[in-house]
Design an enzyme around this catalytic site. Structure first.
Site, short mmCIF file in Angstrom:
data_model
loop_
_atom_site.label_atom_id
_atom_site.label_comp_id
_atom_site.label_asym_id
_atom_site.label_seq_id
_atom_site.Cartn_x
_atom_site.Cartn_y
_atom_site.Cartn_z
N CYS A 26 0.86 -1.17 0.00
CA CYS A 26 0.00 0.00 0.00
C CYS A 26 0.90 1.23 0.00
O CYS A 26 1.98 1.20 -0.58
CB CYS A 26 -0.95 -0.02 1.20
N HIS A 578 34.58 -10.25 24.59
CA HIS A 578 33.13 -10.16 24.40
C HIS A 578 32.82 -10.48 22.94
O HIS A 578 33.08 -9.67 22.05
CB HIS A 578 32.65 -8.74 24.75
#
Length: 655
Positions: A26, A578
């Site tokens: 749309c 990490h």
């Protein structure tokens, strides 16, 4: 290329091509129908650049793109190999348990969405021509007026034919058969019968269903209605035709189906439409119009406040399409609608808030979202503003709803009406011009309401909403810093550190724990690491999914999710490794921890195995920081080299 990459991510995010039943678009959204919505990765799509958000509504999986949706859609069709204008050709049967309300919304949106632009454009033309006549610019007797008015009015007059085209797709009826049904309903001689002065009889006399009969069909009374500009009769007629067509196909030989199926379908459906479906549908439409207008007339101010406050919520859940059906019912019954116009202030309140946020924010990404959202909102396309700017911050969205509710009271006080389907935003104005009398005072009430909505939204946001503008960014950074601080705290807590007799640790060197590309810590795309808030160090973009010990020492921290390991080296360095950015959100998926807390390790010993491709596919960066959390115990932490490194290469000098 940007659209190609985005299209690939979208297809993967919705569960792959095989999970797609159909996809259309749309104004701002890619609207998918999926076989299994559980296969879609909502969070991954929401966090993808180029996607505003994901919405699930009325049986659709909607990916909100914004103003570039048409270009993304075209690329998506090519990249995904979808055919038939985005429809995936297969024999899939929808088994979803949609509610009656969801089915109704799905039908209405599916029928109106494809030609809503043309319908709105026609309304704008019709309104502007009426305004020109009202202002004396055009004479109603002139050829220019007649031609221009025909451009605007023709789509509304022949609305049943346009609806028939989309209803045929929805109910699986042969296209030209459906158009034939609509054309019969609008045939000039049929229309003339409905206004005939010759009355054969009157049925349902004394009730609200009282109707004059002007003709019969083989002796059966026909209540001939005027079906121009109507919606419900043709939708029900095509729906009925779907069952008739299926039944006819079941017994007509295949060799003659091409002409006999539409032959029998038309012969059955059109008379029944005139005798039963049309009148009943018209009465239903009149009843719907009477009920909604009765509710409005009971308290116009209350109706205005509720519509103004909740219209944007209706848009979010896709239920605003229900008001479109009410609009056309009112239009057919009275020639105008007073309900849908109550939504007009919402988009102006929204852009007022967005403009204030644009001035308040310090975040460049927010500015990049807010400016185009403001521009598109002027023209009534508010999804980018809602999903990209105000709704994620909550308070600005609530402020826009309050501003809209207050401004909408002006619309109710002015008794503003819509006489046709118009555009959105500023394009709605022509639809409020009376095609018979032209511009009246109610039109100026609409202008005033939208200006007030914009000003209220802007002022309320400037006064009360500033704290929510960049709160998400601050909260995200604060959370990351807290997580990182907790990780460092755990390392210190668990490390059996013997305080040296001097202020600084002795110089040492760490070797690479990974194969990959060594980069400065400042290049990591996470402020917690790049600002060295936790400590100095380096980072590696790994090419192999095995994290190894960077020195001799012992493990002091093993996160349950496996994404981070803390070590205390024999030389006194406290090291946090990490794996990836925000990978804690994976909850251990893709990670295999190979060591335990307090385990003694040597340089090069494997600590964690991790699946690089799986982590990337989940949408996470695998860049791995190696941080010296006790940096203050060294004069200097520097890179021993840059570029490609292998396990065992010297990478960090701690002096």
């Amino acid at each position: 290329m940007a659209y190609e990459d985005l299209s690939k991510k979208i297809i993967a995010g919705v569960g792959g091509k095989d999970n797609v039943v159909s996809v259309v678009h749309c104004t701002t959204r890619l609207r998918f129908k999926l076989k299994d919505e559980k296969k879609a990765r909502d969070d991954e799509l929401k966090n993808t650049d180029g996607i505003v958000t994901v919405v699930k509504s009325a049986g659709q999986y909607q990916v909100v793109i914004g103003n570039e949706v048409a270009d993304v859609y075209d690329t998506l069709i090519k990249v995904g190999g979808f055919s038939d204008g985005g429809q995936v050709a297969d024999d899939y049967v929808d088994k979803s348990n949609m509610s009656i309300a969801d089915k109704f919304i799905d039908i209405v949106s599916g029928i109106f969405t494809p030609f809503l632009g043309a319908l709105a454009s026609a309304g704008m033309i019709k309104g502007l021509v009426a305004a020109c006549a009202s202002l004396g610019i055009l004479s109603k007797a002139s050829g220019a007026y007649q031609i221009l008015y025909a451009i605007g009015d023709s789509i509304f007059y022949f609305l049943p034919i346009m609806i028939a085209v989309n209803a045929a797709k929805k109910f699986k009826v042969e296209l030209f058969t459906a158009m034939g049904i609509a054309a019969a309903m609008l045939y000039p001689a049929i229309v003339a019968i409905s206004s005939s002065k010759t009355t054969l009889m009157t049925i349902f006399k004394g009730t609200f269903l009282q109707s004059d009969v002007h003709t019969t069909f083989f002796g059966i009374p026909v209540i001939m209605m005027n079906y121009s500009s109507t919606v419900i009769p043709i939708i029900l007629a095509v729906w009925f035709a779907g069952y008739v067509q299926k039944w006819v196909k079941s017994w007509v030989p295949a060799v003659v189906r091409t002409f006999l199926v539409p032959f029998f379908t038309l012969l059955i459906v059109v008379p029944i439409t005139f005798i039963v479906i049309g009148p009943v549908a018209t009465w239903l439409g009149d009843l719907l119009a009477a009920v909604t207008n009765g509710a409005y007339n009971l308290s116009p101010i209350l109706a205005a406040i509720l519509m103004g406050a909740f219209w944007q919520v209706f848009v979010i859940f896709g239920v605003h399409w229900g008001f479109v059906a009410v609009f056309f019912a009112n239009l057919a019954a009275y020639g105008f609608d007073k309900l849908l116009v109550l939504s007009s202030a919402a988009s102006f309140a929204q852009i007022g808030v967005v403009l204030a946020i644009l001035l308040q924010t310090k975040n460049e990404k927010t500015k990049g979202l807010a400016f185009p959202a403001f521009l598109s909102g002027i023209f009534g396309v508010t999804e980018p503003a809602i999903y990209g700017v105000t709704l994620p911050r909550k308070k600005p969205f609530i402020i826009s709803c309050i501003a809209s509710a207050l401004a909408t009271i002006i619309i109710a006080l002015g008794n503003v009406k819509l006489y046709m389907m118009g555009g959105m935003g500023i394009f709605l104005y022509p639809a409020a011009i009376n095609p018979k009398t032209g511009i009246d005072k109610s039109f100026y009430f609409l202008i005033a309401a939208t200006i007030v909505a914009f000003i209220l939204g802007f002022v309320l946001q400037m006064l009360f909403g500033k704290d929510a503008v960049d709160a998400q960014d601050q909260e995200h950074i604060a959370n990351d810093v807290q997580v990182a601080a907790n990780e460092a705290k755990e390392i210190k807590k668990n490390a059996a550190v013997v305080k040296p007799s001097v202020d600084y640790n002795k110089p040492t060197t760490l070797v690479s724990p990974l194969n990959g590309e060594l980069i400065p810590l400042s290049e990591v795309k996470d402020e917690v690491f790049s600002t060295k808030a936790m400590g100095d160090g380096a980072a590696i973009r790994p090419s192999e999914g095995v994290l190894r010990a960077p020195a001799n020492g012992h493990v002091v921290l093993v996160f349950p999710t496996g994404h981070a390991i803390g070590m205390h080296t024999d030389d006194g360095a406290e090291v946090l490794m990490h794996i990836g950015m925000d990978t804690v959100n994976l909850n251990g998926k893709g990670f295999e921890t190979l060591v335990k807390k307090d385990q003694v390790v040597k340089a090069g010993d494997p600590l964690v195995k991790f699946d690089i491709e799986a982590i990337k596919k989940a949408g996470y960066d695998v860049t791995t920081p190696i941080v010296i959390t006790n940096t203050k115990n060294y004069h200097k932490v520097s890179l021993a080299k840059q570029g490609l490194v292998h396990v065992g290469d010297n990478v960090l000098d701690l002096d």
